[in-house]
Design a protein around this motif. Structure first.
Motif, PDB file in Angstrom:
ATOM      1  N   LEU A 162      42.615  78.670  -6.180  1.00 51.34           N
ATOM      2  CA  LEU A 162      43.727  78.870  -5.618  1.00 51.34           C
ATOM      3  C   LEU A 162      43.222  80.072  -4.452  1.00 51.34           C
ATOM      4  O   LEU A 162      43.857  79.902  -3.403  1.00 51.34           O
ATOM      5  CB  LEU A 162      44.721  79.470  -6.386  1.00 51.34           C
ATOM      6  CG  LEU A 162      45.486  78.361  -7.170  1.00 51.34           C
ATOM      7  CD1 LEU A 162      46.821  79.015  -8.004  1.00 51.34           C
ATOM      8  CD2 LEU A 162      45.974  77.034  -6.333  1.00 51.34           C
ATOM      9  N   GLN A 163      42.608  80.861  -4.737  1.00 48.53           N
ATOM     10  CA  GLN A 163      42.118  82.186  -3.889  1.00 48.53           C
ATOM     11  C   GLN A 163      41.328  81.337  -2.848  1.00 48.53           C
ATOM     12  O   GLN A 163      41.275  81.802  -1.554  1.00 48.53           O
ATOM     13  CB  GLN A 163      41.281  83.030  -4.789  1.00 48.53           C
ATOM     14  CG  GLN A 163      40.672  84.046  -3.622  1.00 48.53           C
ATOM     15  CD  GLN A 163      40.001  85.462  -4.495  1.00 48.53           C
ATOM     16  OE1 GLN A 163      40.686  86.076  -5.102  1.00 48.53           O
ATOM     17  NE2 GLN A 163      38.658  85.258  -4.494  1.00 48.53           N
ATOM     18  N   ASP A 164      40.287  80.376  -3.125  1.00 50.16           N
ATOM     19  CA  ASP A 164      39.461  79.653  -2.336  1.00 50.16           C
ATOM     20  C   ASP A 164      40.177  79.043  -1.179  1.00 50.16           C
ATOM     21  O   ASP A 164      39.997  78.855  -0.106  1.00 50.16           O
ATOM     22  CB  ASP A 164      38.417  78.826  -2.987  1.00 50.16           C
ATOM     23  CG  ASP A 164      37.694  78.051  -1.891  1.00 50.16           C
ATOM     24  OD1 ASP A 164      36.819  78.558  -1.257  1.00 50.16           O
ATOM     25  OD2 ASP A 164      37.752  76.887  -1.829  1.00 50.16           O
ATOM     26  N   GLN A 165      41.435  78.246  -1.772  1.00 50.99           N
ATOM     27  CA  GLN A 165      42.285  77.707  -1.019  1.00 50.99           C
ATOM     28  C   GLN A 165      42.967  78.454   0.029  1.00 50.99           C
ATOM     29  O   GLN A 165      43.226  78.130   1.289  1.00 50.99           O
ATOM     30  CB  GLN A 165      43.269  76.847  -1.623  1.00 50.99           C
ATOM     31  CG  GLN A 165      44.141  75.752  -0.948  1.00 50.99           C
ATOM     32  CD  GLN A 165      43.427  74.970  -0.050  1.00 50.99           C
ATOM     33  OE1 GLN A 165      42.375  74.156  -0.688  1.00 50.99           O
ATOM     34  NE2 GLN A 165      43.482  74.606   1.119  1.00 50.99           N
ATOM     35  N   ASN A 236      39.440  91.752   6.520  1.00 49.07           N
ATOM     36  CA  ASN A 236      40.498  92.518   5.623  1.00 49.07           C
ATOM     37  C   ASN A 236      41.759  91.664   5.335  1.00 49.07           C
ATOM     38  O   ASN A 236      42.275  92.088   4.195  1.00 49.07           O
ATOM     39  CB  ASN A 236      40.671  93.912   5.885  1.00 49.07           C
ATOM     40  CG  ASN A 236      39.281  94.774   5.943  1.00 49.07           C
ATOM     41  OD1 ASN A 236      38.747  94.831   4.768  1.00 49.07           O
ATOM     42  ND2 ASN A 236      38.717  95.297   7.029  1.00 49.07           N
ATOM     43  N   ALA A 237      42.174  91.094   5.984  1.00 47.55           N
ATOM     44  CA  ALA A 237      43.472  90.492   6.063  1.00 47.55           C
ATOM     45  C   ALA A 237      43.234  89.038   5.349  1.00 47.55           C
ATOM     46  O   ALA A 237      44.235  88.404   5.047  1.00 47.55           O
ATOM     47  CB  ALA A 237      44.115  90.074   7.539  1.00 47.55           C
ATOM     48  N   MET A 238      42.197  88.695   4.880  1.00 43.88           N
ATOM     49  CA  MET A 238      41.910  87.517   4.193  1.00 43.88           C
ATOM     50  C   MET A 238      42.122  87.603   2.722  1.00 43.88           C
ATOM     51  O   MET A 238      41.667  88.566   2.185  1.00 43.88           O
ATOM     52  CB  MET A 238      40.488  87.090   4.499  1.00 43.88           C
ATOM     53  CG  MET A 238      40.117  85.597   3.825  1.00 43.88           C
ATOM     54  SD  MET A 238      38.830  84.606   4.257  1.00 43.88           S
ATOM     55  CE  MET A 238      37.703  85.814   3.521  1.00 43.88           C
ATOM     56  N   PRO A 239      42.810  86.794   1.912  1.00 42.41           N
ATOM     57  CA  PRO A 239      43.273  86.939   0.681  1.00 42.41           C
ATOM     58  C   PRO A 239      41.953  86.846  -0.269  1.00 42.41           C
ATOM     59  O   PRO A 239      41.230  86.130  -0.159  1.00 42.41           O
ATOM     60  CB  PRO A 239      44.045  85.663   0.317  1.00 42.41           C
ATOM     61  CG  PRO A 239      44.658  84.942   1.727  1.00 42.41           C
ATOM     62  CD  PRO A 239      43.724  85.546   2.680  1.00 42.41           C
ATOM     63  N   GLY A 240      41.934  87.875  -1.019  1.00 44.01           N
ATOM     64  CA  GLY A 240      40.970  88.000  -2.004  1.00 44.01           C
ATOM     65  C   GLY A 240      39.611  88.669  -1.443  1.00 44.01           C
ATOM     66  O   GLY A 240      38.774  88.647  -2.073  1.00 44.01           O
ATOM     67  N   PHE A 241      39.626  89.104  -0.285  1.00 43.86           N
ATOM     68  CA  PHE A 241      38.270  89.469   0.391  1.00 43.86           C
ATOM     69  C   PHE A 241      37.971  90.875  -0.058  1.00 43.86           C
ATOM     70  O   PHE A 241      39.111  91.652   0.215  1.00 43.86           O
ATOM     71  CB  PHE A 241      38.158  89.269   1.795  1.00 43.86           C
ATOM     72  CG  PHE A 241      36.993  89.898   2.323  1.00 43.86           C
ATOM     73  CD1 PHE A 241      35.962  89.331   2.559  1.00 43.86           C
ATOM     74  CD2 PHE A 241      37.270  91.094   3.109  1.00 43.86           C
ATOM     75  CE1 PHE A 241      34.673  89.809   3.060  1.00 43.86           C
ATOM     76  CE2 PHE A 241      35.864  91.591   3.696  1.00 43.86           C
ATOM     77  CZ  PHE A 241      34.801  91.083   3.700  1.00 43.86           C
ATOM     78  N   THR A 242      37.032  91.227  -0.451  1.00 40.84           N
ATOM     79  CA  THR A 242      36.650  92.736  -1.013  1.00 40.84           C
ATOM     80  C   THR A 242      35.165  92.901  -0.182  1.00 40.84           C
ATOM     81  O   THR A 242      34.148  92.311  -0.542  1.00 40.84           O
ATOM     82  CB  THR A 242      36.518  92.905  -2.318  1.00 40.84           C
ATOM     83  OG1 THR A 242      37.659  92.648  -3.034  1.00 40.84           O
ATOM     84  CG2 THR A 242      36.000  94.311  -2.591  1.00 40.84           C
TER      85      THR A 242
END
Length: 267
Positions: A162-165, A236-242
């Motif tokens: 789901l994070q990848d999607q 930084n605005a992308m879900p799950g990105f660190t």
């Protein structure tokens, strides 16, 4: 037809605007009278292949789109034009499933409505197309099983999926959604960011989609614009990105694009 090991299933598709395989002399299918045995057999094979590919695409997309882990049933109605491009989507209750096992769930239907706009469906075989029709309607009965039986390992894998999607959706909206797209393909992206998440380098390529290879074109303007917009991304605005605080971080994604997906249209 359904096994509890499958969390989302699609029944046999109903097609309108297509020639159906039938017997000669069938008053409900006059075109069948002109078909040879070989043509009828080809229709059967083409329909089976089209149905299997379409169900596989929608099943995978539906599993990813069900971010609220809902269950239930509904019918997904997809309208295709003469080029097999999506021009309409809606849902309706399914009256064939046992309501005690698969009750109609309007919230599930709303959450999964987008999959017909975001999916790349196979082209309707020419042997199934009725020359007197300009559109084809697909009715896909959907049944989703409760996800409370997933093992911890499966739940962990699902969370990563789901994070990848979510990341793919983010990148599509940032890089493609506002663009005029007139072809079908897959964009491969390699993005390098620094320790603060700012993009330092972006490489991209466009390739044919396995289900619609003839509708791909090497679009230099689309590719150039894609790379230019990619370099302006704030990951930084992308879900799950660190970001990697110690150095560079790489992001590798493959993103489907189509004329009907542009803008993520909703009916």
């Amino acid at each position: 037809m359904f096994k509890r090991a499958i969390t989302l299933a699609f029944c046999s598709l109903l097609l309108a605007g297509c020639q159906s395989d039938g017997i000669a002399g069938d008053p409900l299918n006059p075109s069948a009278a002109t078909l040879t045995p070989a043509q009828k057999q080809q229709q059967v094979q083409d329909r089976a292949t089209f149905e299997a590919l379409t169900i596989n695409v929608l099943r995978s997309a539906g599993y990813r789109a069900n971010t609220n882990d809902l269950d239930g049933s509904f019918n997904l109605l997809i309208k295709l034009d003469e080029k097999s491009q999506v021009i309409g989507c809606e849902t309706q209750p399914n009256k064939q499933f046992d309501r005690k096992i698969y009750p109609y769930n309007p919230h599930l239907a709303n959450d999964l409505l987008s999959i017909c706009w975001t999916s790349v469906l196979p082209r309707v075989p020419s042997s199934l197309i009725d020359p007197k029709e300009t559109t084809t309607d697909i009715v896909a009965p959907v049944a989703v099983f409760p996800l409370n039986g997933l093992s911890p390992q499966d739940r962990s894998a699902r969370a990563l999926m789901l994070q990848d999607q979510a990341q793919n959706d983010f990148l599509f909206k940032q890089l493609f959604a506002a663009q005029p797209i007139d072809s079908i393909g897959i964009a491969t992206l390699l993005v390098m960011s620094d320790s603060s998440g700012h993009v330092k380098e972006c490489a991209a390529s466009l390739d044919p989609h396995v289900l619609r290879p003839s509708e791909f074109k090497q679009d230099d303007a689309l590719l150039g614009g894609l790379i230019s917009r990619c370099k302006q991304l704030d990951l930084n605005a992308m879900p799950g990105f660190t970001p990697n605080a110690q150095g560079m971080t790489s992001v590798f994604k493959r993103i489907e694009y189509t004329p009907w997906k542009a803008g993520l249209k909703r009916s």
